[in-house]
Design a protein around this motif. Structure first.
Motif, short mmCIF file in Angstrom:
data_model
loop_
_atom_site.label_atom_id
_atom_site.label_comp_id
_atom_site.label_asym_id
_atom_site.label_seq_id
_atom_site.Cartn_x
_atom_site.Cartn_y
_atom_site.Cartn_z
N ALA A 84 0.82 -1.22 0.00
CA ALA A 84 0.00 0.00 0.00
C ALA A 84 0.85 1.26 0.00
O ALA A 84 0.63 2.18 -0.80
N VAL A 85 1.83 1.35 0.90
CA VAL A 85 2.59 2.60 1.05
C VAL A 85 3.41 2.89 -0.20
O VAL A 85 3.43 4.02 -0.70
N ALA A 86 4.10 1.88 -0.74
CA ALA A 86 4.89 2.09 -1.95
C ALA A 86 3.99 2.48 -3.12
O ALA A 86 4.36 3.32 -3.96
N SER A 87 2.79 1.91 -3.19
CA SER A 87 1.85 2.25 -4.25
C SER A 87 1.39 3.70 -4.13
O SER A 87 1.30 4.43 -5.12
N LEU A 88 1.10 4.10 -2.90
CA LEU A 88 0.67 5.48 -2.67
C LEU A 88 1.79 6.46 -3.01
O LEU A 88 1.55 7.51 -3.63
N VAL A 447 8.18 -2.09 -5.44
CA VAL A 447 7.63 -3.09 -4.51
C VAL A 447 8.41 -3.04 -3.20
O VAL A 447 9.45 -2.38 -3.10
N ALA A 448 7.89 -3.74 -2.20
CA ALA A 448 8.55 -3.80 -0.89
C ALA A 448 8.05 -5.05 -0.17
O ALA A 448 7.22 -5.80 -0.70
N GLY A 449 8.53 -5.26 1.04
CA GLY A 449 8.07 -6.38 1.85
C GLY A 449 6.67 -6.14 2.36
O GLY A 449 6.32 -5.03 2.75
#
Length: 722
Positions: A84-88, A447-449
């Motif tokens: 969510a955070v990386a997408s935002l 992307v991220a964990g």
């Protein structure tokens, strides 16, 4: 230094998985990987929408990164992919540069993944994982809570089935959403989202092992297909029986053509400016830049006019009917003639791009679905961009890289505490960096964990990173064979999935926890939270404010470390005078300096000693408890030397106790130890007081000196022969 600590495990860390690897381990990894894939596929599509990309780009981002991050990282259970955070942050970085979902926007998103990955990989190779410490936990906490609210609020248009104009501030956009919902709310869309919420909440409450998100997607997709949830049709403009609507469409298309022509002219001007700069024609450069600014102003005006027309067309509510001749006609709601047979409920004009095709006008009366998902694996290519674009994206790439890594390493460490596996932050940086690089080659975005998917991995007994390899294989199979099944998936359900994920990011108690630890940590967390909300959609501004405050507090505390007066308590131990309410000796001042003595606070030590000399007129001896001075540079050494000289010139003696070995070496090398005198260096404060007490009180009278207990205690020890 690059290469420090390099081993075969740096390049091929996954080789360690197979030591003692059994068939039963493989079965657990297969089951865990497939379970994570069942959660990842719908989540990734939802997060792609959050990033402003077509849904299937989430599948592209979920294809290679899970396996690559696992193969080259250090965690065996960390599940990497769209979050969510990386997408935002991706949406926040790209919205000022291009229209969401456009080809340029997609190209920028892919480039952003590459840049973030290269930055992470470089940090890992140079063993610079500690750089993430510049973003403190209070900053992350404030940002994450604000991001959760922004993420959830950003899904309201999908849940209400409305299209709202974007504003400069996120809260203004949210107000526009409620305004549009008050004007017209598509109830089937909202009910579909509520139904999806109910399924996910029930499965979570009952702790059913089947992923609730998967069940919600499957059930609502079937329901959408069975009920004809997406109700749309294409008609010629002549079918609209309202000339005002026709004229607005004509004006909208005209504005779109003008904006496109001006954009092409702006591109030509940019080339002319570069050419003039290469030939050092400064006056021509100034003239072309002025022309570009004027053109940009006109484009903004025309875009605002087009947006107003677009909003007006979105608010047009139509009724469809068939007349006696069987012709399909559309009228404004409430004006359908009696001789027309109504069908399809309320219809709205659908605008997917910069232009409206008057020969094939798109109308819809149902909800939005994912639509056609291209089948097959993503096309592999290396992202391309010019230097100017890369420079614009660089700050966002750095922030995404750092925050993504912090999220990943936090999850990895939390799982390692349960599994006992070793986590190497630098190796994890390499893994995350390569995951983003590989993802960009396959048209993925940053992307991220993922905490939720990593938890699924752990709960299902994943033994090694092979589980993530099987996740990648499952996504590949879905891309190759099952994409047609996703057509009828309601976008409102994807919005519900995102909102559920955002709810998991909220942690209000963390503000209280930070405040209890240190009031300034709580203040930094709250300020970061407020600024992130205020500056949204420019999320990087909120982070920068938090980082700036953290560094400011660090510098302030370093420049003004805690300096306290000490005295003896009833337990014969040395304590802080103010904290314990102790009395002080008139002739001996015991001072503790908590922090390294270096250029930033060297003068502060001098100021504190000078203040004590003024306050205590009878002072004869100062003892500095140096246990807290763990380091000293040239400025600190010079300040201490000057303090010694000034005190002795004022006939005040000075001694140090508990001197750190590193500080002692500095004092020896600079001959400060000889100037102070080795007989003025004590191992403990009690020993220093015991030795100095008689000399400091010789010829003086002090009733009930708080340090006399040391003298009496020492006298008793001598009489007993101790």
């Amino acid at each position: 230094m690059i290469g420090e600590g390099w081993k075969i495990s740096t390049f091929l860390p996954f080789l360690a998985w197979f030591s003692g690897y059994k068939t039963r381990h493989l079965k657990r990894d297969v089951f865990s990987g497939l379970t994570v894939a069942l959660v990842l596929i719908p989540q990734s599509m939802a997060y792609a929408r959050l990033a402003g990309l077509p849904s299937y780009y989430g599948l592209y981002a979920a294809f290679l990164p899970p396996a690559v991050a696992a193969l080259f990282g250090s965690s065996r259970q960390l599940a990497t992919g769209p979050v969510a955070v990386a997408s935002l942050l991706t949406a926040s970085a790209l919205e000022p540069l291009a229209v969401a979902g456009s080809e340029a926007y997609i190209a920028y998103a892919v480039l952003l993944a590459l840049m973030a990955g290269v930055f992470q990989f470089a940090l890992g190779m140079f063993r610079l994982g500690l750089v993430v410490n510049f973003i403190s936990h209070p900053v992350i906490n404030g940002f994450t809570n604000a991001a959760a609210i922004i993420i959830a609020a950003g899904q309201l248009p999908e849940l209400f089935g409305v299209v709202a104009p974007k504003a400069d501030k996120h809260y203004q956009t949210v107000l526009n959403v409620f305004s549009e919902a008050a004007y017209y709310l598509h109830w089937p869309t909202l009910l579909m989202a509520v139904f999806a919420f109910a399924i996910m909440v029930v499965f979570k409450k009952l702790s059913i092992k089947v992923p609730g998100v998967l069940v919600a997607v499957a059930v609502t997709t079937v329901l959408s297909w069975a009920t004809g949830f997406e109700r749309k049709m294409t008609v010629p403009l002549s079918s609209i029986d309202e000339h005002g609507i026709r004229s607005r469409i004509v004006h909208f298309n005209a504005a779109g053509h003008e904006i496109r022509n001006m954009a092409e002219k702006r591109a030509r001007l940019a080339d002319e400016i570069k050419d003039a700069q290469s030939r050092n024609l400064e006056l021509l450069v100034i003239d072309k830049r002025r022309e570009t600014e004027l053109l940009q102003y006109r484009m903004n005006q025309k875009q605002a006019a087009a947006d107003n027309i677009r909003r007006g067309l979105y608010r047009v509510l139509l009724e469809g009917g068939r007349n006696a001749a069987g012709e399909v006609r559309f009228f404004e709601r409430g004006t359908l003639p009696d001789d027309c047979e109504k069908f399809g409920g309320t219809w709205r004009i659908r605008i997917d791009g910069e232009f409206i095709d008057s020969s094939a006008l798109k109308l819809c009366s149902g909800g939005k679905v994912v639509g056609t998902v291209p089948d097959g694996l993503p096309p592999f290519s290396f992202p391309s961009a010019d230097g100017e674009t890369a420079l614009k994206l660089l700050p966002s790439a750095v922030i995404i890289a750092l925050l993504g890594f912090m999220e990943a390493i936090s999850i990895a460490k939390a799982m390692a505490a349960k599994t006992g596996n070793h986590i190497d932050p630098n190796q994890e940086l390499i893994g995350q960096g390569l995951a983003n690089i590989a993802g960009s080659l396959g048209r993925g975005y940053p992307v991220a964990g993922s905490f939720s998917r990593s938890a699924v991995n752990l709960q299902n007994g994943a033994v090694s990173g092979m589980s993530s390899v099987f996740t990648t294989l499952a996504v590949a199979v879905a891309l190759l064979f099952f994409t047609p099944l996703l057509y009828h998936l309601p976008r409102a359900v994807l919005g519900a999935i995102i909102m559920m994920a955002a709810a998991g990011l909220l942690n209000i108690r963390s503000f209280i926890h930070a405040w209890r630890a240190q009031w300034f940590d709580g203040a930094i967390s709250v300020t970061t939270f407020a600024c992130t909300l205020w500056f949204a959609p420019h999320l990087d501004h909120g982070i920068m404010v938090g980082v700036g405050l953290s560094l400011g507090v660090f510098l302030y505390r370093s420049m003004r470390p805690k300096v306290v007066d000490l005295s003896l308590g009833r337990d014969m131990a040395v304590h802080d005078v103010l904290s314990y309410g102790l009395r002080e000796c008139r002739f001996i001042d015991a001072v503790r300096f908590d922090g390294p003595l270096f250029f930033a606070n060297a003068s502060y030590l001098e100021d504190q000693i000078r203040h004590r000399r003024k306050e205590k007129k009878d002072l004869k001896h100062i003892i500095i408890a140096a246990e807290g001075i763990n380091d000293m540079d040239a400025s600190g050494e010079e300040a201490l030397a000057l303090t010694v000289e000034r005190l002795r010139s004022a006939r005040i003696q000075i001694a140090l106790s508990g001197v750190n070995e590193e500080v002692m070496r500095v004092m020896r090398r600079t001959h400060l130890l000889a100037r102070i005198g080795e007989d003025h260096i004590y191992s403990t404060m009690t020993e220093a007081i015991r030795d100095i007490y008689e000399r400091a009180h010789r010829g003086e009278k002090e009733s009930k000196c708080p340090l006399s207990a040391v003298r009496l205690w020492n006298t008793k020890r001598i009489k007993k022969g101790i």
